[in-house]
Structure formats: structure tokens, C-alpha cells
Design an enzyme around this catalytic site. Sequence first.
Site, PDB file in Angstrom:
ATOM      1  N   HIS A 132      -4.519   6.208  -1.656  1.00 18.26           N
ATOM      2  CA  HIS A 132      -5.058   6.152  -0.339  1.00 18.26           C
ATOM      3  C   HIS A 132      -4.104   6.440   0.873  1.00 18.26           C
ATOM      4  CE1 HIS A 132      -8.992   5.205   1.161  1.00 18.26           C
ATOM      5  NE2 HIS A 132      -8.881   4.096   1.735  1.00 18.26           N
TER       6      HIS A 132
ATOM      7  N   ASN B  14     -13.349   6.355   4.586  1.00 15.35           N
ATOM      8  CA  ASN B  14     -13.630   5.409   5.815  1.00 15.35           C
ATOM      9  C   ASN B  14     -12.820   5.635   7.280  1.00 15.35           C
ATOM     10  OD1 ASN B  14     -15.839   4.055   4.426  1.00 15.35           O
ATOM     11  ND2 ASN B  14     -14.366   2.727   3.403  1.00 15.35           N
TER      12      ASN B  14
ATOM     13  N   PHE C  74      -5.299  -0.169   9.635  1.00 14.15           N
ATOM     14  CA  PHE C  74      -5.884  -0.275   8.344  1.00 14.15           C
ATOM     15  C   PHE C  74      -6.739   0.985   8.371  1.00 14.15           C
ATOM     16  CE2 PHE C  74      -3.749  -4.291   7.732  1.00 14.15           C
ATOM     17  CZ  PHE C  74      -3.480  -4.272   6.484  1.00 14.15           C
TER      18      PHE C  74
ATOM     19  N   ASP D 225      -6.653  11.215   1.804  1.00 11.90           N
ATOM     20  CA  ASP D 225      -6.758  11.457   0.454  1.00 11.90           C
ATOM     21  C   ASP D 225      -8.188  11.884   0.320  1.00 11.90           C
ATOM     22  OD1 ASP D 225      -7.777   8.611   1.672  1.00 11.90           O
ATOM     23  OD2 ASP D 225      -8.177   8.360  -0.569  1.00 11.90           O
TER      24      ASP D 225
ATOM     25  N   HIS E 168       0.649  -1.134   0.034  1.00 13.42           N
ATOM     26  CA  HIS E 168       0.103  -0.092   0.067  1.00 13.42           C
ATOM     27  C   HIS E 168       0.915   1.270   0.159  1.00 13.42           C
ATOM     28  CE1 HIS E 168      -3.577  -2.446   0.785  1.00 13.42           C
ATOM     29  NE2 HIS E 168      -2.900  -2.968   1.811  1.00 13.42           N
TER      30      HIS E 168
ATOM     31  N   ASN F 251     -10.052   1.658   7.612  1.00 15.55           N
ATOM     32  CA  ASN F 251     -11.322   1.435   7.965  1.00 15.55           C
ATOM     33  C   ASN F 251     -11.435   1.342   9.555  1.00 15.55           C
ATOM     34  OD1 ASN F 251     -11.853   1.392   5.249  1.00 15.55           O
ATOM     35  ND2 ASN F 251     -12.952  -0.557   5.261  1.00 15.55           N
TER      36      ASN F 251
END
Length: 192
Positions: A22, A116, A68, A95, A17, A70
Amino acid sequence: MAGLRLIVGLGNPGSEHARTRHNAGFHFVEALAEKAGARWNVDSKLFGETAKVEIAGQTVWLLKPATFMNLSGKSVTAAQRFWKIEPEETLLAHDELDLAPGVARLKFDGGHGGQNGLRDTIRLLGHGKFHRLRVGIGHPGHKDRVVGWVLGRPSKEDDVLIARAIDDAIDVMPLAVQGDFSEAMKRLHTPK
């Protein structure tokens, strides 16, 4: 208004990632830490990595949640409790699909706009009364392509623009840390 004491970069952990759109929030706090010569430390009780920096003569904590995107609120609220930092003294960098690459905007309060990490933080706080740095990543044009877009890597051109927006935001952080958000916004939001 009180100045900033905690700056959180939202993103997803892991090398897969690392350079995605993101992770614009991670990129922002990483750039802040690098500029200050700060080192990141894993802090399991805060569910993330932390760094301590001096901005405008003030101590400011940086946080990269390892939960993460979320579940970012778990890390954000743990850090606020541990360091006794109010939501109003907190900035979440993230973002933003609704801004073009190369654009960054400061904002206070509001909803999650589908982001999120903000959604989870608002859920756990019970409100959205914290500062945000919205780092533009652009929109893919259709809602069905959003997930692939945010989890994908930007083009070289967009990457340069996003990095420039991050640099512009770093330039106004001393004002934000001192609580002069109106001047920080004016400088960041005025086209150069």
C-alpha cells in the site's frame, strides 16, 4: 498541458507500514527525493512530510501525507492551496491492484478505482482531474483477500519488480515535469 509542480506519494505513515504494498506511492517519492539528494521535513500545516527537488530545471514539491491513506486528500489539498498549485499540476503516486508488479502507468483524470487515497482526494477536490502514477502491486485473486494483500509486504521477487517499476517511472519524470505527458506515457508504457 502544464507540467508537474507537486508529486504526492500515497501511503500510510509509521514503521509498521513502511514496506507494505500500500505504500508504493511513498516508495516512489522517497526514491525521487533520494535521487535528488533532498531531505524530508515534517510540515504540520500540510499534514505530512515535504521535500523540494529540482527535476528538468524546475522546482517540484514532494509530499508524503501523514494522514493515513483514507484521509490523504486533506494533505493533498492543503499543499495545493499553500503552494498555489492546480490539480492539473499534481501527480498522485499510488499502489494499483489491477497492474502486475513491475508495471507502472501514468494516467490523467478518472475515478478512484477503489483506491481510498484517490477517493478522498477526489471527494475534496470535487473532481479527478489530476495525474496519477499507478504502481502495480498485483491482485491476490479474490476480493476478500485485498485488505490483507495491500497491507502486507510483497515477496522478494515482487519487491524487486515494484522497485524496477518505480525506477522506470522516475526516468520519465523530467518529461512529465515539462508537461510532455504523451512522451512520458509512451516511454513508460512501452515494454522494454
